[in-house]
Design an enzyme around this catalytic site. Sequence first.
Site, PDB file in Angstrom:
ATOM      1  N   PHE A 153      -8.299   2.115   2.468  1.00 24.52           N
ATOM      2  CA  PHE A 153      -9.125   2.446   3.653  1.00 24.52           C
ATOM      3  C   PHE A 153     -10.424   1.636   3.698  1.00 24.52           C
ATOM      4  O   PHE A 153     -11.511   2.168   3.952  1.00 24.52           O
ATOM      5  CB  PHE A 153      -9.486   3.940   3.683  1.00 24.52           C
ATOM      6  CG  PHE A 153      -8.356   4.887   4.004  1.00 24.52           C
ATOM      7  CD1 PHE A 153      -7.103   4.426   4.376  1.00 24.52           C
ATOM      8  CD2 PHE A 153      -8.555   6.262   3.949  1.00 24.52           C
ATOM      9  CE1 PHE A 153      -6.072   5.306   4.673  1.00 24.52           C
ATOM     10  CE2 PHE A 153      -7.537   7.156   4.246  1.00 24.52           C
ATOM     11  CZ  PHE A 153      -6.290   6.676   4.597  1.00 24.52           C
ATOM     12  N   ASN A 179      -3.122   5.285  -1.113  1.00 28.14           N
ATOM     13  CA  ASN A 179      -4.195   4.541  -1.773  1.00 28.14           C
ATOM     14  C   ASN A 179      -5.543   5.244  -1.840  1.00 28.14           C
ATOM     15  O   ASN A 179      -6.527   4.645  -2.273  1.00 28.14           O
ATOM     16  CB  ASN A 179      -4.367   3.175  -1.089  1.00 28.14           C
ATOM     17  CG  ASN A 179      -3.097   2.356  -1.190  1.00 28.14           C
ATOM     18  OD1 ASN A 179      -2.488   2.293  -2.245  1.00 28.14           O
ATOM     19  ND2 ASN A 179      -2.679   1.767  -0.082  1.00 28.14           N
ATOM     20  N   THR A 180      -5.625   6.490  -1.377  1.00 31.79           N
ATOM     21  CA  THR A 180      -6.847   7.273  -1.567  1.00 31.79           C
ATOM     22  C   THR A 180      -6.478   8.435  -2.476  1.00 31.79           C
ATOM     23  O   THR A 180      -5.647   9.265  -2.095  1.00 31.79           O
ATOM     24  CB  THR A 180      -7.385   7.784  -0.205  1.00 31.79           C
ATOM     25  OG1 THR A 180      -7.778   6.658   0.577  1.00 31.79           O
ATOM     26  CG2 THR A 180      -8.582   8.713  -0.387  1.00 31.79           C
ATOM     27  N   ASN A 186       0.605  -2.945  -0.531  1.00 33.01           N
ATOM     28  CA  ASN A 186      -0.849  -2.946  -0.342  1.00 33.01           C
ATOM     29  C   ASN A 186      -1.479  -1.747  -1.018  1.00 33.01           C
ATOM     30  O   ASN A 186      -0.909  -0.663  -1.095  1.00 33.01           O
ATOM     31  CB  ASN A 186      -1.214  -2.998   1.150  1.00 33.01           C
ATOM     32  CG  ASN A 186      -1.427  -1.626   1.754  1.00 33.01           C
ATOM     33  OD1 ASN A 186      -2.515  -1.050   1.657  1.00 33.01           O
ATOM     34  ND2 ASN A 186      -0.370  -1.070   2.356  1.00 33.01           N
ATOM     35  N   ASN A 201       4.412   6.327   6.851  1.00 36.51           N
ATOM     36  CA  ASN A 201       3.479   5.447   6.155  1.00 36.51           C
ATOM     37  C   ASN A 201       4.253   4.628   5.100  1.00 36.51           C
ATOM     38  O   ASN A 201       5.483   4.638   5.094  1.00 36.51           O
ATOM     39  CB  ASN A 201       2.385   6.317   5.496  1.00 36.51           C
ATOM     40  CG  ASN A 201       1.036   5.618   5.511  1.00 36.51           C
ATOM     41  OD1 ASN A 201       0.948   4.432   5.161  1.00 36.51           O
ATOM     42  ND2 ASN A 201       0.003   6.327   5.905  1.00 36.51           N
ATOM     43  N   LYS A 224       0.556  11.742  10.717  1.00 35.26           N
ATOM     44  CA  LYS A 224       1.355  10.661  10.107  1.00 35.26           C
ATOM     45  C   LYS A 224       1.907  11.086   8.751  1.00 35.26           C
ATOM     46  O   LYS A 224       1.166  11.505   7.871  1.00 35.26           O
ATOM     47  CB  LYS A 224       0.515   9.393   9.955  1.00 35.26           C
ATOM     48  CG  LYS A 224       1.321   8.178   9.516  1.00 35.26           C
ATOM     49  CD  LYS A 224       0.588   6.884   9.770  1.00 35.26           C
ATOM     50  CE  LYS A 224       1.392   5.673   9.314  1.00 35.26           C
ATOM     51  NZ  LYS A 224       0.716   4.419   9.613  1.00 35.26           N
ATOM     52  N   SER A 263      -1.607   8.134   3.251  1.00 40.01           N
ATOM     53  CA  SER A 263      -1.783   6.861   2.555  1.00 40.01           C
ATOM     54  C   SER A 263      -1.706   7.104   1.050  1.00 40.01           C
ATOM     55  O   SER A 263      -2.300   8.061   0.543  1.00 40.01           O
ATOM     56  CB  SER A 263      -3.142   6.246   2.891  1.00 40.01           C
ATOM     57  OG  SER A 263      -3.452   5.260   1.931  1.00 40.01           O
TER      58      SER A 263
HETATM   59  C1  LIG Z   1      -1.848  -4.043   4.569  1.00 40.23           C
HETATM   60  C2  LIG Z   1      -1.509  -2.724   5.180  1.00 40.23           C
HETATM   61  C3  LIG Z   1      -2.520  -1.834   5.500  1.00 40.23           C
HETATM   62  C4  LIG Z   1      -2.216  -0.590   6.048  1.00 40.23           C
HETATM   63  N1  LIG Z   1      -3.229   0.250   6.378  1.00 40.23           N
HETATM   64  C5  LIG Z   1      -2.937   1.449   6.954  1.00 40.23           C
HETATM   65  C6  LIG Z   1      -3.971   2.334   7.331  1.00 40.23           C
HETATM   66  O1  LIG Z   1      -5.163   2.037   7.182  1.00 40.23           O
HETATM   67  N2  LIG Z   1      -3.613   3.532   7.871  1.00 40.23           N
HETATM   68  C7  LIG Z   1      -2.305   3.896   8.079  1.00 40.23           C
HETATM   69  O2  LIG Z   1      -2.041   4.986   8.593  1.00 40.23           O
HETATM   70  N3  LIG Z   1      -1.307   3.051   7.758  1.00 40.23           N
HETATM   71  C8  LIG Z   1      -1.603   1.851   7.199  1.00 40.23           C
HETATM   72  N4  LIG Z   1      -0.578   1.014   6.863  1.00 40.23           N
HETATM   73  C9  LIG Z   1       0.826   1.452   7.067  1.00 40.23           C
HETATM   74  C10 LIG Z   1       1.409   0.955   8.377  1.00 40.23           C
HETATM   75  O3  LIG Z   1       0.724   1.498   9.476  1.00 40.23           O
HETATM   76  C11 LIG Z   1       2.888   1.343   8.485  1.00 40.23           C
HETATM   77  O4  LIG Z   1       2.997   2.753   8.504  1.00 40.23           O
HETATM   78  C12 LIG Z   1       3.716   0.801   7.321  1.00 40.23           C
HETATM   79  O5  LIG Z   1       3.284  -0.486   6.934  1.00 40.23           O
HETATM   80  C13 LIG Z   1       5.218   0.748   7.645  1.00 40.23           C
HETATM   81  O6  LIG Z   1       5.463  -0.138   8.715  1.00 40.23           O
HETATM   82  P1  LIG Z   1       5.995  -1.657   8.489  1.00 40.23           P
HETATM   83  O7  LIG Z   1       7.159  -1.586   7.552  1.00 40.23           O
HETATM   84  O8  LIG Z   1       6.346  -2.159   9.849  1.00 40.23           O
HETATM   85  O9  LIG Z   1       4.861  -2.423   7.892  1.00 40.23           O
HETATM   86  C14 LIG Z   1      -0.862  -0.246   6.301  1.00 40.23           C
HETATM   87  C15 LIG Z   1       0.143  -1.150   5.996  1.00 40.23           C
HETATM   88  C16 LIG Z   1      -0.150  -2.377   5.453  1.00 40.23           C
HETATM   89  C17 LIG Z   1       0.966  -3.342   5.137  1.00 40.23           C
END
Ligand SMILES: Cc1cc2nc3c(=O)[nH]c(=O)nc-3n(C[C@H](O)[C@H](O)[C@H](O)COP(=O)(O)O)c2cc1C
Length: 358
Positions: A124, A187-188, A120, A247, A218, A185
């Site tokens: 934000f 992405n910023t 992804n 993350n 985090k 993140s």
């Molecule tokens: C589509 C998407 C959007 C995410 N948006 C955020 C976010 O806004 N803030 C954040 O701290 N983590 C975000 N994450 C990261 C998740 O909170 C998590 O740390 C990460 O996906 C690893 O966990 P997983 O393997 O179970 O998905 C996002 C993940 C995905 C897939």
Amino acid sequence: MPAVPVWPAVRPLLFRLDPETAHGVAFCALRAAQALPPLDAALRKRFLVDAAPLRRTLFGRELPNPVGLAAGFDKDAVAVRGLAALGFGCVEIGTVTPRPQPGNPRPRLFRFSPAESLQNAMGFNNAGLEAVRGRLRRLQPSPVAIGVNIGKNKATPPEAATADYEILIRAFADLCDYLVVNVSSPNTPGLRDLQNETFLRSLLRTATGITGRPILFKLSPDLDLADAVRLAEVAVDSGASGVVATNTTNDYALLPGAKDFGGLSGRVLREKSFRIFDAVARRLFGRAVLVSVGGIDSGAEAWRRLRAGADLVQVYTALVYQGPGLARRINEELLELMEREGAKGIGEVIGADRTLTP
Ligand SMILES: Cc1cc2nc3c(=O)[nH]c(=O)nc-3n(C[C@H](O)[C@H](O)[C@H](O)COP(=O)(O)O)c2cc1C
């Protein structure tokens, strides 16, 4: 809610849609369900595992189980009630920024189904502080423990980042059970540069002056192990209550065919995320709240993280692939493992490996 599993029939239909549209459709269904009390109650009955051995007090509140929803799934806190009904012991909303922002242009979410992974580059996208605060106010008293994950706006220059986090902490401190400072993140642009000791020390000093609510930090999985541990320790020594690890990763070599932007999550992230979590837990177990996230998709994987020292595990990507029964499945598997190993309460499982390997 029918007793027959509907997910095997629904998943192929959802997976025919582009991932972000599918997310929107699933969300609409969840919002509709939470608005109808009988349906909400039926979901709870079906998905919430309510068993004394899984209960534990965290963030000053009794959680029904140690399986939380990770940040990013419900960025704007629109479906918290429905997500609680799906059996999550805790729901982390956000990332929320002070002002609303659209995020990056679409497409910005990609499935890699054979690897049960996602990539992804959302950036934000969120409705902003005011809208989210209004929703959290209307939700009180919340049916589930809530974490608010906070981040700076894309347009905010690095030297003004502290002010963004300060505004957010003031806005949400009384409306949640814990806060998460997100500087990890991918992405910023420039956000991960804030993962440094100077910024963390000054931010946490300010933050702990504003609220007594637990503030967690985090971490990115792309830090080297020693840096991750050092930063986590600095955060805790500066007043953070704990750490969320991790993350998404921008280690694209982990997934053949991955794009060269955005963050990877799911199965491909699992070992990398575990390594960082385990290293941090070796240093901080017993001194801080430890949340493990990244590639968790089963009771066995949750069990490994809990034994390594996690107070709470979180999931996101596995929910996309396994559907609404995920929290129940993980919790039922945890109960089976506890029975097999003779653990009477989840507190006996948490950190069991830490006592063996100090
Ligand atoms: C589509 C998407 C959007 C995410 N948006 C955020 C976010 O806004 N803030 C954040 O701290 N983590 C975000 N994450 C990261 C998740 O909170 C998590 O740390 C990460 O996906 C690893 O966990 P997983 O393997 O179970 O998905 C996002 C993940 C995905 C897939």
